[in-house]
Design a protein around this motif. Structure first.
Motif, PDB file in Angstrom:
ATOM      1  N   PHE A 135       0.874  -1.170   0.000  1.00  0.00           N
ATOM      2  CA  PHE A 135       0.000   0.000   0.000  1.00  0.00           C
ATOM      3  C   PHE A 135       0.915   1.225   0.000  1.00  0.00           C
ATOM      4  N   ILE A 136       0.824   2.035  -1.047  1.00  0.00           N
ATOM      5  CA  ILE A 136       1.773   3.135  -1.272  1.00  0.00           C
ATOM      6  C   ILE A 136       1.037   4.474  -1.277  1.00  0.00           C
ATOM      7  N   ASP A 137       1.580   5.424  -0.532  1.00  0.00           N
ATOM      8  CA  ASP A 137       1.015   6.782  -0.505  1.00  0.00           C
ATOM      9  C   ASP A 137       2.159   7.777  -0.717  1.00  0.00           C
ATOM     10  N   LEU A 138       2.061   8.583  -1.770  1.00  0.00           N
ATOM     11  CA  LEU A 138       3.114   9.558  -2.060  1.00  0.00           C
ATOM     12  C   LEU A 138       3.205  10.584  -0.936  1.00  0.00           C
ATOM     13  N   ASP A 139       4.431  10.856  -0.489  1.00  0.00           N
ATOM     14  CA  ASP A 139       4.643  11.775   0.624  1.00  0.00           C
ATOM     15  C   ASP A 139       4.402  13.232   0.213  1.00  0.00           C
ATOM     16  N   LYS A 140       3.655  13.944   1.055  1.00  0.00           N
ATOM     17  CA  LYS A 140       3.420  15.385   0.894  1.00  0.00           C
ATOM     18  C   LYS A 140       2.933  15.767  -0.499  1.00  0.00           C
ATOM     19  N   PHE A 141       2.013  14.946  -1.029  1.00  0.00           N
ATOM     20  CA  PHE A 141       1.505  15.212  -2.369  1.00  0.00           C
ATOM     21  C   PHE A 141       0.661  16.484  -2.401  1.00  0.00           C
ATOM     22  N   LYS A 142      -0.082  16.741  -1.344  1.00  0.00           N
ATOM     23  CA  LYS A 142      -0.904  17.949  -1.293  1.00  0.00           C
ATOM     24  C   LYS A 142      -0.027  19.201  -1.394  1.00  0.00           C
ATOM     25  N   ALA A 143       1.132  19.143  -0.737  1.00  0.00           N
ATOM     26  CA  ALA A 143       2.047  20.285  -0.796  1.00  0.00           C
ATOM     27  C   ALA A 143       2.568  20.485  -2.213  1.00  0.00           C
ATOM     28  N   ILE A 144       2.782  19.412  -2.932  1.00  0.00           N
ATOM     29  CA  ILE A 144       3.230  19.509  -4.324  1.00  0.00           C
ATOM     30  C   ILE A 144       2.164  20.203  -5.162  1.00  0.00           C
ATOM     31  N   ASN A 145       0.915  19.779  -4.984  1.00  0.00           N
ATOM     32  CA  ASN A 145      -0.184  20.404  -5.729  1.00  0.00           C
ATOM     33  C   ASN A 145      -0.334  21.880  -5.370  1.00  0.00           C
ATOM     34  N   ASP A 146      -0.234  22.161  -4.072  1.00  0.00           N
ATOM     35  CA  ASP A 146      -0.442  23.543  -3.629  1.00  0.00           C
ATOM     36  C   ASP A 146       0.671  24.474  -4.095  1.00  0.00           C
ATOM     37  N   SER A 147       1.910  24.002  -4.084  1.00  0.00           N
ATOM     38  CA  SER A 147       3.040  24.875  -4.417  1.00  0.00           C
ATOM     39  C   SER A 147       3.362  24.908  -5.907  1.00  0.00           C
ATOM     40  N   LEU A 148       3.158  23.803  -6.593  1.00  0.00           N
ATOM     41  CA  LEU A 148       3.551  23.720  -8.011  1.00  0.00           C
ATOM     42  C   LEU A 148       2.371  23.644  -8.973  1.00  0.00           C
ATOM     43  N   GLY A 149       1.195  23.386  -8.458  1.00  0.00           N
ATOM     44  CA  GLY A 149       0.018  23.316  -9.316  1.00  0.00           C
ATOM     45  C   GLY A 149      -0.375  21.879  -9.638  1.00  0.00           C
ATOM     46  N   HIS A 150      -1.605  21.740 -10.080  1.00  0.00           N
ATOM     47  CA  HIS A 150      -2.139  20.403 -10.342  1.00  0.00           C
ATOM     48  C   HIS A 150      -1.489  19.737 -11.555  1.00  0.00           C
ATOM     49  N   ASP A 151      -1.032  20.515 -12.521  1.00  0.00           N
ATOM     50  CA  ASP A 151      -0.350  19.922 -13.675  1.00  0.00           C
ATOM     51  C   ASP A 151       0.924  19.204 -13.227  1.00  0.00           C
ATOM     52  N   ALA A 152       1.643  19.852 -12.312  1.00  0.00           N
ATOM     53  CA  ALA A 152       2.858  19.226 -11.779  1.00  0.00           C
ATOM     54  C   ALA A 152       2.498  17.985 -10.966  1.00  0.00           C
ATOM     55  N   GLY A 153       1.383  18.072 -10.224  1.00  0.00           N
ATOM     56  CA  GLY A 153       0.928  16.907  -9.460  1.00  0.00           C
ATOM     57  C   GLY A 153       0.561  15.752 -10.366  1.00  0.00           C
ATOM     58  N   ASP A 154      -0.118  16.050 -11.481  1.00  0.00           N
ATOM     59  CA  ASP A 154      -0.479  14.998 -12.442  1.00  0.00           C
ATOM     60  C   ASP A 154       0.765  14.350 -13.036  1.00  0.00           C
ATOM     61  N   GLU A 155       1.780  15.156 -13.309  1.00  0.00           N
ATOM     62  CA  GLU A 155       3.018  14.620 -13.870  1.00  0.00           C
ATOM     63  C   GLU A 155       3.713  13.695 -12.869  1.00  0.00           C
ATOM     64  N   VAL A 156       3.671  14.064 -11.598  1.00  0.00           N
ATOM     65  CA  VAL A 156       4.242  13.189 -10.556  1.00  0.00           C
ATOM     66  C   VAL A 156       3.504  11.852 -10.525  1.00  0.00           C
ATOM     67  N   LEU A 157       2.182  11.901 -10.620  1.00  0.00           N
ATOM     68  CA  LEU A 157       1.393  10.667 -10.625  1.00  0.00           C
ATOM     69  C   LEU A 157       1.731   9.800 -11.827  1.00  0.00           C
ATOM     70  N   ARG A 158       1.914  10.433 -12.996  1.00  0.00           N
ATOM     71  CA  ARG A 158       2.264   9.670 -14.201  1.00  0.00           C
ATOM     72  C   ARG A 158       3.633   9.012 -14.043  1.00  0.00           C
TER      73      ARG A 158
END
Length: 393
Positions: free
Chosen positions: A256-279
């Protein structure tokens, strides 16, 4: 050569060598496609098996009315046996959870019953001089090989599977047709030509069903962003894999895997950057596991990795491989880490997959609470990411 292959691809409605290979063989099919195809084959066998299980013995009334008594009684005995086989198939395909191997076996049995009936009925019929309605019934029995071959069109079979069925069925049909035509080679060739035409149409229909099923399953079962299995599809696969490993008394591990501090990534870099991390993370997970394993986007930035036939120690090797590859990289070059919970069926003494996921989830939470960027195993040992820029609580 390339133009020829493109023409073949267009004929079968595919766009690539990989898609065409999926029509040839089921070797590279995902588990969810295997299971869905097996269930579809079983669901189509059931009504026919049930119907024939009732009608085939009842047809014996016509045999008694129009055939000589000795022939009619032999037919009735054959019909009772055939009906029992059909009813057994109806029960198996309705009541028993079915896999691909069992589905194909049931299909072969269903098709072999009328084929063998034709084989045994031919010498009985040709030994008697029949007229009127008896002669009509005799001609109806002669159509059985064509009906059997045509029925293959109802089932989503790969070319390899279809070829296996058709070789057996055509060989037996040819033998029966040769007998029924009294050894007349010219008539036999005419019959075989018609049989092969029907076979070709059935094959094309069968392959088109496989292509359509795969395309629909991909749309329904895979997440559009990450290309991983959706949660719903993953649950179906997990239930199937968990049951299979249990029957084989094998190991089954879950990450079971949960990316660390993903919300902070979205908040600071934007959802496009968050989507790229997920990809990126999804690509890493897919490339770090075997073909028989499964990667699921469980929700948001959570992922589940299913590792059948894998004990906890082997699962930790998979974790180390994921960590060494690196899940993803942010625009500034810093790595993305994750908190991971590892659970294993035998070590955690779980009787169902839901409990296994729940245990893995609790270990994931513990990993988050105690520093992140690591995996906690059933024995309490920990596997750490090599770099932990995001490890602060």
């Amino acid at each position: 050569m390339e133009t020829l292959m493109q023409s073949i691809y267009q004929l079968f409605g595919v766009n690539s060598k990989e898609q065409f290979a999926d029509l040839i063989s089921a070797k590279e099919h995902q588990e969810i496609i295997r299971q869905h195809r097996a269930e579809l084959i079983a669901s189509r066998i059931f009504p026919f098996a049930l119907l024939f299980g009732v009608l085939v013995p009842l047809w014996g009334v016509l045999d008694l009315l129009f055939f000589p008594t000795d022939i009619a009684l032999t037919f009735i005995a054959m019909r009772i046996v055939s009906g029992a086989v059909f009813l057994t198939l109806a029960y198996v395909t309705k009541k028993v959870r079915i896999g691909m191997k069992r589905a194909l076996t049931c299909l072969m049995v269903m098709l072999m019953v009328p084929t063998l009936f034709f084989q045994f009925s031919t010498p009985l019929i040709e030994s008697a001089e029949l007229t009127g309605m008896a002669a009509t019934l005799m001609h109806l029995y002669g159509l059985l090989p064509y009906v059997v071959i045509a029925s293959l069109a109802l089932f989503p079979l790969t070319l390899k599977e279809f070829s296996g069925f058709s070789i057996v069925l055509v060989a037996l049909a040819s033998l029966g047709l040769y007998r029924s035509e009294g050894g007349d080679i010219n008539m036999l060739l005419v019959q075989l030509w018609l049989l092969l035409v029907i076979l070709g149409v059935s094959m094309f229909s069968s392959l088109q069903q496989v292509r359509y099923l795969i395309s629909q399953m991909v749309k329904a079962s895979y997440d559009g962003l990450t290309k991983l299995l959706t949660r719903r599809a993953g649950m179906d696969i997990m239930e199937s894999l968990f049951r299979a490993t249990g029957l084989q008394q094998s190991n089954f591990s879950v990450l079971f895997i949960d990316l660390d501090k993903f919300k902070a990534i979205n908040d600071s870099l934007g959802h496009d950057a968050g989507d790229e991390v997920l990809r990126q993370a999804s690509k890493t997970l897919s490339e770090s596991i075997r073909r028989g394993d499964a990667a699921i986007r469980w929700g948001g930035e959570e992922f589940l990795i299913l590792l059948p036939h894998t004990d906890a120690e082997a699962a930790k090797i998979v974790v180390s491989r994921i960590m060494a590859r690196g899940l993803a990289t942010l625009p500034d070059g810093s790595p993305v880490t994750a908190s991971i919970g590892l659970a294993e069926q035998h070590e955690d003494k779980t009787l169902n997959w839901k409990d296994l996921v729940d245990i893995a989830d609790k270990r994931l939470y513990k990993a988050k609470q105690t520093g992140r960027a690591k995996c906690i195993a059933p024995d309490g040992s920990e596997v750490f990411f090599p770099v932990k820029e995001h490890a602060e609580a």
